[in-house]
Write a protein that holds these residues in place. Sequence first.
Motif, PDB file in Angstrom:
ATOM      1  N   SER A 121     -17.185 -18.895  27.590  1.00  0.00           N
ATOM      2  CA  SER A 121     -18.226 -19.698  28.237  1.00  0.00           C
ATOM      3  C   SER A 121     -18.608 -20.968  27.485  1.00  0.00           C
ATOM      4  O   SER A 121     -19.247 -21.842  28.062  1.00  0.00           O
ATOM      5  N   SER A 122     -18.223 -21.085  26.224  1.00  0.00           N
ATOM      6  CA  SER A 122     -18.656 -22.243  25.426  1.00  0.00           C
ATOM      7  C   SER A 122     -18.115 -23.569  25.955  1.00  0.00           C
ATOM      8  O   SER A 122     -18.671 -24.624  25.664  1.00  0.00           O
ATOM      9  N   TRP A 123     -17.054 -23.538  26.735  1.00  0.00           N
ATOM     10  CA  TRP A 123     -16.482 -24.755  27.308  1.00  0.00           C
ATOM     11  C   TRP A 123     -17.467 -25.479  28.228  1.00  0.00           C
ATOM     12  O   TRP A 123     -17.362 -26.688  28.425  1.00  0.00           O
ATOM     13  N   LYS A 124     -18.442 -24.747  28.762  1.00  0.00           N
ATOM     14  CA  LYS A 124     -19.368 -25.330  29.736  1.00  0.00           C
ATOM     15  C   LYS A 124     -20.190 -26.469  29.145  1.00  0.00           C
ATOM     16  O   LYS A 124     -20.661 -27.335  29.881  1.00  0.00           O
ATOM     17  N   LYS A 125     -20.331 -26.500  27.833  1.00  0.00           N
ATOM     18  CA  LYS A 125     -21.069 -27.582  27.179  1.00  0.00           C
ATOM     19  C   LYS A 125     -20.349 -28.922  27.330  1.00  0.00           C
ATOM     20  O   LYS A 125     -20.940 -29.978  27.105  1.00  0.00           O
ATOM     21  N   ALA A 139     -17.804 -28.622  40.876  1.00  0.00           N
ATOM     22  CA  ALA A 139     -16.352 -28.762  40.749  1.00  0.00           C
ATOM     23  C   ALA A 139     -16.002 -29.959  39.864  1.00  0.00           C
ATOM     24  O   ALA A 139     -15.095 -29.876  39.022  1.00  0.00           O
ATOM     25  N   MET A 140     -16.722 -31.068  40.019  1.00  0.00           N
ATOM     26  CA  MET A 140     -16.454 -32.246  39.193  1.00  0.00           C
ATOM     27  C   MET A 140     -16.777 -31.966  37.728  1.00  0.00           C
ATOM     28  O   MET A 140     -16.002 -32.339  36.835  1.00  0.00           O
ATOM     29  N   GLY A 141     -17.893 -31.310  37.457  1.00  0.00           N
ATOM     30  CA  GLY A 141     -18.239 -30.972  36.074  1.00  0.00           C
ATOM     31  C   GLY A 141     -17.189 -30.080  35.426  1.00  0.00           C
ATOM     32  O   GLY A 141     -16.852 -30.242  34.250  1.00  0.00           O
ATOM     33  N   ASN A 142     -16.649 -29.152  36.200  1.00  0.00           N
ATOM     34  CA  ASN A 142     -15.603 -28.272  35.667  1.00  0.00           C
ATOM     35  C   ASN A 142     -14.330 -29.058  35.364  1.00  0.00           C
ATOM     36  O   ASN A 142     -13.694 -28.850  34.331  1.00  0.00           O
ATOM     37  N   LEU A 143     -13.970 -29.976  36.242  1.00  0.00           N
ATOM     38  CA  LEU A 143     -12.806 -30.823  35.985  1.00  0.00           C
ATOM     39  C   LEU A 143     -13.030 -31.659  34.725  1.00  0.00           C
ATOM     40  O   LEU A 143     -12.135 -31.780  33.880  1.00  0.00           O
ATOM     41  N   GLU A 144     -14.215 -32.239  34.588  1.00  0.00           N
ATOM     42  CA  GLU A 144     -14.516 -33.065  33.414  1.00  0.00           C
ATOM     43  C   GLU A 144     -14.390 -32.263  32.129  1.00  0.00           C
ATOM     44  O   GLU A 144     -13.807 -32.735  31.141  1.00  0.00           O
ATOM     45  N   ALA A 145     -14.927 -31.052  32.132  1.00  0.00           N
ATOM     46  CA  ALA A 145     -14.825 -30.205  30.935  1.00  0.00           C
ATOM     47  C   ALA A 145     -13.370 -29.876  30.627  1.00  0.00           C
ATOM     48  O   ALA A 145     -12.936 -29.936  29.474  1.00  0.00           O
ATOM     49  N   PHE A 146     -12.603 -29.533  31.654  1.00  0.00           N
ATOM     50  CA  PHE A 146     -11.187 -29.229  31.472  1.00  0.00           C
ATOM     51  C   PHE A 146     -10.444 -30.422  30.885  1.00  0.00           C
ATOM     52  O   PHE A 146      -9.651 -30.292  29.949  1.00  0.00           O
ATOM     53  N   GLU A 147     -10.712 -31.607  31.408  1.00  0.00           N
ATOM     54  CA  GLU A 147     -10.051 -32.811  30.909  1.00  0.00           C
ATOM     55  C   GLU A 147     -10.400 -33.048  29.437  1.00  0.00           C
ATOM     56  O   GLU A 147      -9.536 -33.424  28.636  1.00  0.00           O
ATOM     57  N   ARG A 148     -11.630 -32.801  29.071  1.00  0.00           N
ATOM     58  CA  ARG A 148     -12.034 -32.953  27.673  1.00  0.00           C
ATOM     59  C   ARG A 148     -11.322 -31.926  26.788  1.00  0.00           C
ATOM     60  O   ARG A 148     -10.943 -32.237  25.666  1.00  0.00           O
ATOM     61  N   LEU A 150      -8.305 -30.760  27.399  1.00  0.00           N
ATOM     62  CA  LEU A 150      -6.937 -31.281  27.269  1.00  0.00           C
ATOM     63  C   LEU A 150      -6.856 -32.403  26.234  1.00  0.00           C
ATOM     64  O   LEU A 150      -5.832 -32.565  25.578  1.00  0.00           O
ATOM     65  N   ASN A 151      -7.945 -33.138  26.089  1.00  0.00           N
ATOM     66  CA  ASN A 151      -7.989 -34.244  25.122  1.00  0.00           C
ATOM     67  C   ASN A 151      -8.382 -33.798  23.723  1.00  0.00           C
ATOM     68  O   ASN A 151      -8.605 -34.633  22.852  1.00  0.00           O
ATOM     69  N   GLY A 152      -8.496 -32.487  23.511  1.00  0.00           N
ATOM     70  CA  GLY A 152      -8.715 -31.960  22.164  1.00  0.00           C
ATOM     71  C   GLY A 152     -10.122 -31.559  21.810  1.00  0.00           C
ATOM     72  O   GLY A 152     -10.365 -31.047  20.727  1.00  0.00           O
ATOM     73  N   GLU A 153     -11.082 -31.781  22.720  1.00  0.00           N
ATOM     74  CA  GLU A 153     -12.457 -31.376  22.401  1.00  0.00           C
ATOM     75  C   GLU A 153     -12.589 -29.869  22.522  1.00  0.00           C
ATOM     76  O   GLU A 153     -11.937 -29.237  23.332  1.00  0.00           O
ATOM     77  N   ARG A 154     -13.444 -29.295  21.719  1.00  0.00           N
ATOM     78  CA  ARG A 154     -13.705 -27.857  21.780  1.00  0.00           C
ATOM     79  C   ARG A 154     -15.203 -27.651  21.670  1.00  0.00           C
ATOM     80  O   ARG A 154     -15.767 -26.700  21.744  1.00  0.00           O
TER      81      ARG A 154
END
Length: 154
Positions: A121-125, A139-148, A150-154
């Motif tokens: 669940s920590s990805w939600k931040k 849905a947009m917020g989930n895509l944004e988190a996923f993209e981040r 992929l770009n290396g953020e945790r």
Amino acid sequence: MVKRDIKTLIFVDCEACGKSPSTGKLTEFSAVAYPSRAIFHGVLSGKGLLEEKEVFEKFERWILQVTNGLRPIFVSDNPAFDWQWINDGFWRTIGRNPFGWSARRIGDFYAGLVGDFANSSSWKKLRITPHDHNPVNDAMGNLEAFERLLNGER
């Protein structure tokens, strides 16, 4: 790490009255294509099967357009909830589901990235658009988190 071409990801969020298609009704849903961020918003006012059929036919056409006819991949915060509504809607109205039989959960992807199966669940931040139960925003917020992610953020 080699990244596969993942231009067929569709991030989906559903809102419904009831806990499942057998006990409730899907009221609206949204899908956001990755990476284009094209949006589909389906609203079901409860007018019956013809309305649902029209919405799901439009959704299928949109999916085919944004994926260039390639197999779409359903991605959700919680496919155990969202998937059942979309799968039911497609099968009941048009007799097929363009997503096939599977879905991906963002939390499982995150848990794998951080090497902690229990941390899902920590990805939600990493969401930028606030999660407010508007399916377009969620849905947009989930895509944004996923993209981040992929770009290396945790």
